[in-house]
Design a protein around this motif. Structure first.
Motif, PDB file in Angstrom:
ATOM      1  N   VAL A 122       0.810  -1.211   0.000  1.00 31.02           N
ATOM      2  CA  VAL A 122       0.000   0.000   0.000  1.00 31.02           C
ATOM      3  C   VAL A 122       0.845   1.263   0.000  1.00 31.02           C
ATOM      4  CG1 VAL A 122      -1.959  -1.116   1.127  1.00 31.02           C
ATOM      5  CG2 VAL A 122      -0.188  -0.035   2.528  1.00 31.02           C
ATOM      6  N   TYR A 123       2.120   1.157   0.361  1.00 26.45           N
ATOM      7  CA  TYR A 123       2.957   2.353   0.429  1.00 26.45           C
ATOM      8  C   TYR A 123       4.414   1.933   0.371  1.00 26.45           C
ATOM      9  CZ  TYR A 123       4.769   6.863   2.180  1.00 26.45           C
ATOM     10  OH  TYR A 123       5.421   8.060   2.336  1.00 26.45           O
ATOM     11  N   ARG A 124       5.194   2.706  -0.417  1.00 29.30           N
ATOM     12  CA  ARG A 124       6.629   2.453  -0.533  1.00 29.30           C
ATOM     13  C   ARG A 124       7.346   3.793  -0.524  1.00 29.30           C
ATOM     14  NH1 ARG A 124       9.771  -1.366  -4.780  1.00 29.30           N
ATOM     15  NH2 ARG A 124       8.091  -2.719  -4.078  1.00 29.30           N
ATOM     16  N   VAL A 125       8.367   3.916   0.299  1.00 26.83           N
ATOM     17  CA  VAL A 125       9.118   5.164   0.383  1.00 26.83           C
ATOM     18  C   VAL A 125      10.605   4.848   0.279  1.00 26.83           C
ATOM     19  CG1 VAL A 125       9.082   5.113   2.924  1.00 26.83           C
ATOM     20  CG2 VAL A 125       9.543   7.271   1.728  1.00 26.83           C
ATOM     21  N   SER A 126      11.296   5.607  -0.565  1.00 23.80           N
ATOM     22  CA  SER A 126      12.728   5.420  -0.794  1.00 23.80           C
ATOM     23  C   SER A 126      13.457   6.712  -0.478  1.00 23.80           C
ATOM     24  CB  SER A 126      12.998   5.020  -2.248  1.00 23.80           C
ATOM     25  OG  SER A 126      12.276   3.854  -2.606  1.00 23.80           O
ATOM     26  N   VAL A 127      14.617   6.594   0.153  1.00 24.11           N
ATOM     27  CA  VAL A 127      15.405   7.752   0.572  1.00 24.11           C
ATOM     28  C   VAL A 127      16.851   7.544   0.141  1.00 24.11           C
ATOM     29  CG1 VAL A 127      15.976   9.285   2.502  1.00 24.11           C
ATOM     30  CG2 VAL A 127      13.965   7.806   2.642  1.00 24.11           C
ATOM     31  N   GLN A 128      17.481   8.641  -0.291  1.00 27.85           N
ATOM     32  CA  GLN A 128      18.901   8.610  -0.609  1.00 27.85           C
ATOM     33  C   GLN A 128      19.576   9.854  -0.060  1.00 27.85           C
ATOM     34  OE1 GLN A 128      18.934   8.157  -4.940  1.00 27.85           O
ATOM     35  NE2 GLN A 128      19.581   6.038  -4.657  1.00 27.85           N
ATOM     36  N   THR A 129      20.824   9.688   0.360  1.00 26.52           N
ATOM     37  CA  THR A 129      21.616  10.837   0.793  1.00 26.52           C
ATOM     38  C   THR A 129      23.088  10.595   0.501  1.00 26.52           C
ATOM     39  OG1 THR A 129      22.156  12.329   2.624  1.00 26.52           O
ATOM     40  CG2 THR A 129      21.922   9.993   3.173  1.00 26.52           C
ATOM     41  N   ALA A 130      23.772  11.668   0.147  1.00 30.66           N
ATOM     42  CA  ALA A 130      25.229  11.630   0.006  1.00 30.66           C
ATOM     43  C   ALA A 130      25.882  12.424   1.119  1.00 30.66           C
ATOM     44  CB  ALA A 130      25.644  12.199  -1.358  1.00 30.66           C
ATOM     45  N   ASP A 131      25.081  12.887   2.066  1.00 28.53           N
ATOM     46  CA  ASP A 131      25.586  13.714   3.168  1.00 28.53           C
ATOM     47  C   ASP A 131      25.739  12.949   4.474  1.00 28.53           C
ATOM     48  OD1 ASP A 131      25.566  15.843   1.472  1.00 28.53           O
ATOM     49  OD2 ASP A 131      23.681  16.670   2.183  1.00 28.53           O
ATOM     50  N   GLY A 132      25.447  11.655   4.477  1.00 29.31           N
ATOM     51  CA  GLY A 132      25.378  10.915   5.731  1.00 29.31           C
ATOM     52  C   GLY A 132      26.669  10.260   6.176  1.00 29.31           C
ATOM     53  N   GLY A 133      27.790  10.580   5.553  1.00 32.62           N
ATOM     54  CA  GLY A 133      29.048   9.965   5.949  1.00 32.62           C
ATOM     55  C   GLY A 133      29.395   8.794   5.061  1.00 32.62           C
ATOM     56  N   ASN A 134      30.491   8.125   5.412  1.00 31.83           N
ATOM     57  CA  ASN A 134      31.013   7.054   4.571  1.00 31.83           C
ATOM     58  C   ASN A 134      30.587   5.659   4.995  1.00 31.83           C
ATOM     59  OD1 ASN A 134      32.487   8.775   2.848  1.00 31.83           O
ATOM     60  ND2 ASN A 134      34.134   8.933   4.364  1.00 31.83           N
ATOM     61  N   SER A 135      29.762   5.556   6.040  1.00 31.96           N
ATOM     62  CA  SER A 135      29.294   4.244   6.475  1.00 31.96           C
ATOM     63  C   SER A 135      27.778   4.233   6.548  1.00 31.96           C
ATOM     64  CB  SER A 135      29.884   3.879   7.841  1.00 31.96           C
ATOM     65  OG  SER A 135      29.288   4.645   8.874  1.00 31.96           O
ATOM     66  N   LEU A 136      27.202   3.062   6.338  1.00 25.59           N
ATOM     67  CA  LEU A 136      25.748   2.932   6.398  1.00 25.59           C
ATOM     68  C   LEU A 136      25.230   3.180   7.811  1.00 25.59           C
ATOM     69  CD1 LEU A 136      23.238   2.291   4.765  1.00 25.59           C
ATOM     70  CD2 LEU A 136      23.591  -0.133   5.299  1.00 25.59           C
ATOM     71  N   ALA A 137      25.992   2.753   8.808  1.00 29.97           N
ATOM     72  CA  ALA A 137      25.568   2.954  10.197  1.00 29.97           C
ATOM     73  C   ALA A 137      25.463   4.436  10.542  1.00 29.97           C
ATOM     74  CB  ALA A 137      26.547   2.253  11.150  1.00 29.97           C
ATOM     75  N   THR A 138      26.336   5.248   9.970  1.00 27.74           N
ATOM     76  CA  THR A 138      26.285   6.690  10.211  1.00 27.74           C
ATOM     77  C   THR A 138      25.092   7.321   9.511  1.00 27.74           C
ATOM     78  OG1 THR A 138      28.694   6.773  10.403  1.00 27.74           O
ATOM     79  CG2 THR A 138      27.568   8.854  10.003  1.00 27.74           C
ATOM     80  N   ALA A 139      24.790   6.851   8.307  1.00 31.36           N
ATOM     81  CA  ALA A 139      23.713   7.448   7.519  1.00 31.36           C
ATOM     82  C   ALA A 139      22.329   6.967   7.917  1.00 31.36           C
ATOM     83  CB  ALA A 139      23.946   7.153   6.033  1.00 31.36           C
ATOM     84  N   MET A 140      22.222   5.764   8.478  1.00 30.19           N
ATOM     85  CA  MET A 140      20.913   5.157   8.697  1.00 30.19           C
ATOM     86  C   MET A 140      19.973   5.972   9.582  1.00 30.19           C
ATOM     87  SD  MET A 140      18.955   2.722   7.741  1.00 30.19           S
ATOM     88  CE  MET A 140      20.030   1.505   7.001  1.00 30.19           C
ATOM     89  N   PRO A 141      20.416   6.577  10.689  1.00 31.79           N
ATOM     90  CA  PRO A 141      19.464   7.391  11.468  1.00 31.79           C
ATOM     91  C   PRO A 141      18.840   8.513  10.654  1.00 31.79           C
ATOM     92  CG  PRO A 141      21.442   6.945  12.754  1.00 31.79           C
ATOM     93  CD  PRO A 141      21.724   6.483  11.354  1.00 31.79           C
ATOM     94  N   PHE A 142      19.619   9.144   9.762  1.00 35.92           N
ATOM     95  CA  PHE A 142      19.082  10.204   8.919  1.00 35.92           C
ATOM     96  C   PHE A 142      18.116   9.639   7.882  1.00 35.92           C
ATOM     97  CE2 PHE A 142      23.247  11.824  10.330  1.00 35.92           C
ATOM     98  CZ  PHE A 142      22.851  13.003  10.925  1.00 35.92           C
ATOM     99  N   LEU A 143      18.435   8.477   7.332  1.00 36.84           N
ATOM    100  CA  LEU A 143      17.573   7.859   6.335  1.00 36.84           C
ATOM    101  C   LEU A 143      16.226   7.469   6.937  1.00 36.84           C
ATOM    102  CD1 LEU A 143      20.202   5.543   4.575  1.00 36.84           C
ATOM    103  CD2 LEU A 143      19.220   7.651   3.659  1.00 36.84           C
ATOM    104  N   ILE A 144      16.246   6.860   8.113  1.00 34.29           N
ATOM    105  CA  ILE A 144      15.001   6.444   8.758  1.00 34.29           C
ATOM    106  C   ILE A 144      14.141   7.659   9.093  1.00 34.29           C
ATOM    107  CG2 ILE A 144      14.027   5.405  10.840  1.00 34.29           C
ATOM    108  CD1 ILE A 144      16.385   3.444  10.823  1.00 34.29           C
ATOM    109  N   ASP A 145      14.765   8.678   9.650  1.00 36.08           N
ATOM    110  CA  ASP A 145      14.014   9.879  10.016  1.00 36.08           C
ATOM    111  C   ASP A 145      13.426  10.559   8.781  1.00 36.08           C
ATOM    112  OD1 ASP A 145      13.294  12.026  12.064  1.00 36.08           O
ATOM    113  OD2 ASP A 145      14.492  13.190  10.649  1.00 36.08           O
ATOM    114  N   ALA A 146      14.205  10.642   7.703  1.00 37.66           N
ATOM    115  CA  ALA A 146      13.709  11.287   6.486  1.00 37.66           C
ATOM    116  C   ALA A 146      12.557  10.498   5.875  1.00 37.66           C
ATOM    117  CB  ALA A 146      14.843  11.438   5.477  1.00 37.66           C
ATOM    118  N   ALA A 147      12.645   9.170   5.894  1.00 39.49           N
ATOM    119  CA  ALA A 147      11.597   8.336   5.303  1.00 39.49           C
ATOM    120  C   ALA A 147      10.257   8.537   5.996  1.00 39.49           C
ATOM    121  CB  ALA A 147      12.001   6.866   5.359  1.00 39.49           C
ATOM    122  N   LEU A 148      10.299   8.828   7.292  1.00 40.60           N
ATOM    123  CA  LEU A 148       9.067   8.964   8.078  1.00 40.60           C
ATOM    124  C   LEU A 148       8.796  10.411   8.488  1.00 40.60           C
ATOM    125  CD1 LEU A 148       9.536   5.791  10.305  1.00 40.60           C
ATOM    126  CD2 LEU A 148       8.132   6.037   8.244  1.00 40.60           C
TER     127      LEU A 148
END
Length: 199
Positions: A155-181
């Motif tokens: 029923v719903y799909r949301v995709s997020v991308q960033t090049a500002d979140g650092g060089n690791s996925l662990a660093t970027a993930m909090p920003f990605l989750i927050d942006a998605a929601l």
């Protein structure tokens, strides 16, 4: 897989190369036919085979649960939840090639802004040469899929991308989750820029 829906994001890379920013910019794209989440906000998380018994994924799930809770969602068993939520993510190392102007140091400006040439004699301020430089950056992405447990339909799909979140996925993930929601739901079929402060 995340690489299939990831795209080259040059604009974000340029912002990243501008220096350490006090904000993280993310591009959010959503698709969904429903007007919103007016029903019961209950959910259960689903996992792929690769995500089973994966401590990295378990950490990202915990962060997602915390964020969903702040939006009024409550977790239930997969047999009773209104929504089944799956998450996919990834990070790729990219290279941005930029043509930068470079002036001949032997023809730099002298006093009072006048150009000087060889040996201090008046010269000219010629056109700049351009040198190509490669700048590495990381492009991180997250996708959340909301499926109706009753109908089995997405029923719903949301995709997020960033090049500002650092060089690791662990660093970027909090920003990605927050942006998605950040907005639930986002307008269907549109790409929205979400900016978050770095604390």
């Amino acid at each position: 897989m995340w690489a299939r829906w990831g795209m080259a994001w040059v604009a974000g890379a340029v912002l990243l190369l501008g220096g350490c920013a006090s904000t993280v910019s993310s591009q959010v794209t959503a698709f969904g036919e429903t007007p919103g989440f007016d029903g019961q906000r209950t959910y259960a998380l689903t996992r792929t085979a690769d995500q089973q018994n994966n401590q990295e994924h378990a950490t990202y799930e915990r962060w997602l649960r915390d964020r969903l809770s702040s939006d009024g969602f409550s977790e239930q068993s997969p047999n009773s939840a209104n929504f089944l939520i799956g998450m996919d993510y990834g990070i790729t190392q990219q290279t941005l090639r930029v043509a930068e102007p470079a002036y001949d140091p032997m023809f730099m400006r002298g006093p009072w802004g006048r150009p000087w040439g060889w040996g201090g004699y008046p010269g000219y301020w010629g056109p700049p040469m351009y040198v190509e430089r490669d700048y590495p950056y990381a492009l991180a992405g997250l996708q959340l899929r909301f499926t109706s447990r009753a109908s089995g339909k997405e029923v719903y799909r949301v995709s997020v991308q960033t090049a500002d979140g650092g060089n690791s996925l662990a660093t970027a993930m909090p920003f990605l989750i927050d942006a998605a929601l950040k907005q639930l739901p986002f307008p269907s079929g549109r790409t929205v820029t979400v900016r978050q402060e770095v604390k």
